[in-house]
Design a protein around this motif. Structure first.
Motif, mmCIF file in Angstrom:
data_model
loop_
_atom_site.group_PDB
_atom_site.id
_atom_site.type_symbol
_atom_site.label_atom_id
_atom_site.label_comp_id
_atom_site.label_asym_id
_atom_site.label_seq_id
_atom_site.Cartn_x
_atom_site.Cartn_y
_atom_site.Cartn_z
ATOM 1 N N ASP A 40 -5.952 7.389 0.027
ATOM 2 C CA ASP A 40 -6.971 6.367 0.539
ATOM 3 C C ASP A 40 -6.778 5.984 1.869
ATOM 4 O O ASP A 40 -5.819 6.027 2.475
ATOM 5 C CB ASP A 40 -6.929 4.991 -0.385
ATOM 6 N N SER A 41 -8.054 5.670 2.682
ATOM 7 C CA SER A 41 -7.879 4.974 3.915
ATOM 8 C C SER A 41 -8.297 3.560 3.729
ATOM 9 O O SER A 41 -9.197 3.166 2.842
ATOM 10 C CB SER A 41 -8.801 5.737 4.855
ATOM 11 N N TYR A 42 -7.798 2.792 4.633
ATOM 12 C CA TYR A 42 -8.018 1.345 4.847
ATOM 13 C C TYR A 42 -8.634 1.025 6.180
ATOM 14 O O TYR A 42 -8.036 1.342 7.207
ATOM 15 C CB TYR A 42 -7.080 0.672 4.234
ATOM 16 N N ARG A 70 -13.398 4.825 3.064
ATOM 17 C CA ARG A 70 -12.263 3.784 2.975
ATOM 18 C C ARG A 70 -12.538 2.478 2.146
ATOM 19 O O ARG A 70 -13.508 2.193 1.756
ATOM 20 C CB ARG A 70 -12.016 3.414 4.598
ATOM 21 N N LYS A 71 -11.512 1.751 2.169
ATOM 22 C CA LYS A 71 -11.435 0.270 1.524
ATOM 23 C C LYS A 71 -10.974 -0.500 2.657
ATOM 24 O O LYS A 71 -10.195 -0.489 3.898
ATOM 25 C CB LYS A 71 -10.596 0.256 0.669
ATOM 26 N N SER A 72 -11.463 -1.967 2.581
ATOM 27 C CA SER A 72 -10.979 -2.947 3.346
ATOM 28 C C SER A 72 -9.706 -3.680 3.084
ATOM 29 O O SER A 72 -9.440 -3.858 1.946
ATOM 30 C CB SER A 72 -12.046 -3.864 3.506
ATOM 31 N N LEU A 73 -9.024 -3.968 3.945
ATOM 32 C CA LEU A 73 -7.599 -4.773 3.848
ATOM 33 C C LEU A 73 -8.100 -6.161 3.717
ATOM 34 O O LEU A 73 -8.980 -6.566 4.362
ATOM 35 C CB LEU A 73 -6.649 -4.413 5.023
ATOM 36 N N LEU A 124 0.779 -1.273 0.065
ATOM 37 C CA LEU A 124 0.058 -0.276 0.081
ATOM 38 C C LEU A 124 0.943 1.296 0.032
ATOM 39 O O LEU A 124 0.529 2.100 -0.770
ATOM 40 C CB LEU A 124 -0.872 -0.008 1.351
#
Length: 171
Positions: free
Chosen positions: A111-113, A161-164, A103
């Motif tokens: 981006d935030s995760y 946000r997106k998921s890890l 990342l």
């Protein structure tokens, strides 16, 4: 590189012990060795155990009875723009450090995760992105708008946000 902020408040939902906080720190060691995590700030209520853990870990300590004020101060003390905000009741899984490195090298810095806990019920096994939030990877400029929110789950709701792929484990 990332600055880690460990939130060691005793939320009404659980009991946080000094041993748990120490194990959370030990899960960050691989990230420090591999150059992903550069520094850490431990945030919690005034407690001699937290002071001892911060001293042993060689990190900054923010002691404040108010979680929001403590979180705001921790964000200001972080040395790097990118942050790993983690509830101290969780530990990082091994694959997360590699994912964070990717990342940092190839992901969009804006981006935030969200980091979810390993699924532990049938429902969260079917829908793993609905598992409890253990932490976030974001930027200090984004999170400064929400420093009045100190819980990772509530903070994640306010950030796009997106998921890890990797998960955290409950300690």
């Amino acid at each position: 590189m990332l600055s880690a902020i460990l939130l060691a408040y005793r939320w009404p939902s659980g009991n946080l012990k000094g041993e748990t906080v120490a194990r959370c720190f030990s899960s960050l060691i691989e990230g420090c060795v591999n150059g992903v995590i550069a520094d850490a700030v431990l945030v919690g209520q005034p407690d001699h155990l937290l002071a001892k853990i911060a001293d042993e870990a060689g990190c900054s300590l923010v002691e404040n009875i108010d979680p929001a004020a403590g979180f705001k101060e921790a964000v200001e003390q972080a040395r790097y723009e990118r942050l790993l905000i983690l509830s101290a009741e969780f530990g990082l899984e091994r694959g997360l450090i590699d994912e964070l490195r990717d990342l940092l090298n190839f992901g969009d810095p804006a981006d935030s995760y969200v980091l979810h806990v390993n699924p532990d019920t049938l429902f969260t096994r079917l829908f793993p992105n609905l598992a409890k939030t253990a932490g976030l990877i974001t930027t200090s400029s984004l999170v400064k708008k929400y420093t009045h929110i100190a819980q990772p789950h509530a903070l994640a709701k306010n950030l796009r946000r997106k998921s890890l792929t990797s998960r955290a484990r409950h300690l």
